[in-house]
Design an enzyme around this catalytic site. Structure first.
Site, PDB file in Angstrom:
ATOM      1  N   TYR B 112       0.839  -1.198   0.000  1.00  0.00           N
ATOM      2  CA  TYR B 112       0.000   0.000   0.000  1.00  0.00           C
ATOM      3  C   TYR B 112       0.874   1.249   0.000  1.00  0.00           C
ATOM      4  O   TYR B 112       1.909   1.275   0.686  1.00  0.00           O
ATOM      5  CB  TYR B 112      -0.882   0.052   1.247  1.00  0.00           C
ATOM      6  N   TYR B 151      -0.457  -9.974   0.392  1.00  0.00           N
ATOM      7  CA  TYR B 151       0.618  -9.478   1.257  1.00  0.00           C
ATOM      8  C   TYR B 151       0.541 -10.136   2.637  1.00  0.00           C
ATOM      9  O   TYR B 151      -0.533 -10.552   3.076  1.00  0.00           O
ATOM     10  CB  TYR B 151       0.575  -7.951   1.381  1.00  0.00           C
ATOM     11  N   ARG B 161      -2.916 -11.948   3.519  1.00  0.00           N
ATOM     12  CA  ARG B 161      -4.225 -11.530   3.036  1.00  0.00           C
ATOM     13  C   ARG B 161      -4.389 -11.919   1.578  1.00  0.00           C
ATOM     14  O   ARG B 161      -3.499 -11.662   0.766  1.00  0.00           O
ATOM     15  CB  ARG B 161      -4.381  -9.996   3.109  1.00  0.00           C
ATOM     16  N   HIS B 164      -7.219  -8.235  -2.586  1.00  0.00           N
ATOM     17  CA  HIS B 164      -8.547  -7.639  -2.400  1.00  0.00           C
ATOM     18  C   HIS B 164      -8.526  -6.156  -2.715  1.00  0.00           C
ATOM     19  O   HIS B 164      -7.474  -5.517  -2.689  1.00  0.00           O
ATOM     20  CB  HIS B 164      -9.045  -7.853  -0.963  1.00  0.00           C
ATOM     21  N   HIS B 166     -10.656  -2.725  -1.395  1.00  0.00           N
ATOM     22  CA  HIS B 166     -11.611  -2.183  -0.423  1.00  0.00           C
ATOM     23  C   HIS B 166     -12.643  -1.323  -1.159  1.00  0.00           C
ATOM     24  O   HIS B 166     -12.272  -0.513  -2.012  1.00  0.00           O
ATOM     25  CB  HIS B 166     -10.896  -1.304   0.609  1.00  0.00           C
TER      26      HIS B 166
END
Lengths: 173, 241
Positions: B112, B151, B161, B164, B166
């Site tokens: 991120y 990640y 995870r 995905h 959000h």
């Protein structure tokens, strides 16, 4: 057959990439307030990655018609503290001319919250609190969690306790 | 109960979720929920004007280019270019038009663009990972982006995870607000993910998995994934006490 509502998932820690803070637009002339507080977890630690959205009527008790006026969004800092400026909402007259005490609706999102939480901020010393039917539906000993405390001129303090003995009242609405 | 109070309670609200179709607040395998989930029951309240109204965002609030996450910088981001599209409707299949959707995601390497993300994977100078748009009158939306990477995270030993995106959606009222995550079909990490598995109902859980879609795959340009979103529907008849 109705469809099934899409399940909620946590906002996670990185929401600021997609969700920017937005100030509640202030009306000139109303009672200006700064509301500050902390979001605390079950151990009393500040939640440093919470995001709080607020929705309220204007000082005349009217919700915005087809705009985002009266809506705002703030994030907590490293100590779990948030702060926003707004105009005190007026008393609301609902369906059937029932009067609702002034309040701000609040949504809380955070890492660890798989669904968001709904709650409300009410105002101290407000006579109409005594007749508000939402406040009346809250057990006496928990009602204080919904009412902000004066903390200085035009300043109120309102904390969110996510879990435990002093847990804030959260609503299913 | 006096007549006025009864009238207030009769304002039509939004329907409550079916058992198991939404996560519980406390899902112990998801460690962060343990100290943040409320321990007392929620207090059910009747709908008032506060819950059935909500902010409306106009086209002036959202730039037309904000829906293409691959064109926010001087160059193209690395990764597999994808088009994520779908439709936002309510439980009664009514389209939710003109509503704001915000998305955010990791880059193709699973990192991120956020100061708190310390995963040792490269940042991409051409990718910020945030996008916004308003649905059209028929509730439809489409974002162009790159497929996010998986990640690692600290929830448990060797925790990863699944890839995905959000999603934040407003809908017509304060009561219809939804934040969720969209996953990708066939991801082997899903089965071990405590966040996805917090939804007890298997059918509901699978609604968060997008479908690969030839129809929206753009020849020579991007793969299409379809993700439809259902928001709470309004009670047909007012709740009576």
């Amino acid at each position: 057959m109705p469809l099934v509502v899409t399940p909620s998932q946590t906002v996670g820690p990185f929401f600021s990439i997609g969700m920017q803070p937005v100030d509640v637009s202030i009306e000139p002339g109303g009672e200006q307030l700064i509301i500050q507080g902390r979001v605390l977890d079950g151990d009393g630690n500040g939640v440093n990655d919470a995001i709080i959205e607020t929705w309220q009527a204007d000082s005349a008790g009217q919700y915005a018609d087809r705009s985002s006026r009266g809506w705002g969004r703030v994030v907590t800092d490293g100590s779990g503290t948030f702060q926003f400026s707004t105009t005190k909402p007026g008393r609301l007259v609902g369906v059937g001319d029932v009067v609702h005490a002034p309040h701000i609706a609040v949504t809380i999102f955070a890492r660890g919250l798989l669904r968001h939480l709904f709650t409300r901020i009410y105002f101290p010393g407000e006579p109409s609190n005594a007749n508000d039917h939402i406040l009346a539906s809250v057990p006496n000993d928990r009602r204080a969690t919904l009412i902000a405390r004066p903390s200085g001129p035009n300043r109120l303090e309102w904390n969110v306790v996510l879990q435990g003995r002093d847990e804030t009242v959260f609503f299913e609405c | 109960m006096d007549r006025q109070l009864r009238t207030t309670i009769a304002l039509a609200g939004y329907r409550r979720s079916l058992p198991g179709t939404q996560p519980e607040y406390l899902h112990s395998p998801y460690v962060s929920s343990r100290k943040r989930a409320p321990s007392k029951s929620l207090i059910a309240i009747p709908a008032t004007l506060t819950e059935v109204t909500g902010p409306r965002f106009s086209s002036a609030d959202v730039g037309t280019r904000e829906s293409d996450l691959t064109r926010q910088h001087g160059g193209a981001p690395l990764g597999e270019r994808i088009i994520v599209s779908g439709r936002v409707v309510d439980e009664d299949r009514r389209p939710v038009g003109g509503t704001l959707i915000e998305i955010w995601q990791a880059n193709a390497a699973g990192r991120y663009a956020h100061a708190s993300d310390q995963h040792d994977a490269p940042l991409d100078p051409n990718f910020s990972g945030g996008g916004r748009l308003r649905t059209d009158g028929d509730g439809r939306y489409a974002f162009t982006t790159v497929k996010p990477g998986a990640y690692p995270w600290g929830n448990h030993d060797n925790a990863w995870r699944p890839a995905h995106i959000h999603f934040s959606i407003f809908g017509p009222a304060f009561a219809t607000r939804l934040i969720t995550q969209m996953y990708f079909p066939g991801d082997p990490l899903l089965a071990a993910d405590p966040i996805w598995n917090s939804i007890a109902d298997e059918d509901a859980r699978n609604r968060l998995v997008s479908a690969f879609d030839w129809e929206t795959t753009s020849p020579g340009y991007a793969l299409g994934y379809r993700f439809n979103i259902v928001l709470r529907g309004r009670d047909q008849t007012p709740m009576e006490e």
